[in-house]
Every structure is written in structure tokens, then in C-alpha cells.
Design a protein around this motif. Structure first.
Motif: not given
Length: 85
Positions: A49, A52-53, A61
Motif C-alpha cells: 500500500a 502503490e501510494s 493502495a
């Protein structure tokens, strides 16, 4: 590398180092390897996460954090992170 002797947490640390260097793609590779070694642990999902963020993929995320929360429903840290999405 022989993954049978590698700790998922060492892969998360490797991923964290890659992420801090701006290498999100390699960080995700390390985190996903950690997830395959520890599929019932929320920690690799939280790491995924974060990565991805970092690359602006908020939906991925959020999805990773939701999966992490299902694995660890009482985890207030994951719950707080999820509120940011």
C-alpha cells in the motif's frame, strides 16, 4: 535466491530501501515476494500500500490496506491508514 531461507521481513526491509531510493517498481517486487512467503501476514500488504501510494495509485493502495485489515481486523494502525484513502 533460494526463497526458502529468506525471511519475508528481510524482503520488506529490502523493499523499504528501494522505496526510499525512489525505486517503486523494485520495492513492489520485494513486497510481493514477502507476501508470497507470508500470505497470512498483513505487513507485506501494508508495505504494498505504501509503494502503490508513492506512485499515485490510491485505488491499489486502498485495496491492499483492505486486504490487510481482513487479515488483522483489530489492527488500529491499518484502520487509521485506511482512513487516509
Amino acid at each position: 535466491a533460494d526463497l526458502s531461507t529468506i525471511s519475508p521481513y528481510s524482503l520488506i526491509v529490502r523493499g523499504d530501501l528501494e522505496l526510499s531510493s525512489g525505486n517503486v517498481k523494485e520495492a513492489l517486487r520485494q513486497y510481493r515476494s514477502a507476501r508470497s512467503l507470508a500470505p497470512k501476514s498483513p505487513d507485506p500488504l501494508v508495505a504494498i500500500a505504501r509503494a502503490e501510494s508513492a506512485r499515485g495509485n490510491r485505488d491499489a493502495a486502498r485495496e491492499a490496506l483492505e486486504k490487510a485489515l481482513r487479515l488483522s481486523p483489530g489492527d488500529d494502525v491499518i484502520r487509521k491508514l485506511l482512513k487516509g484513502f
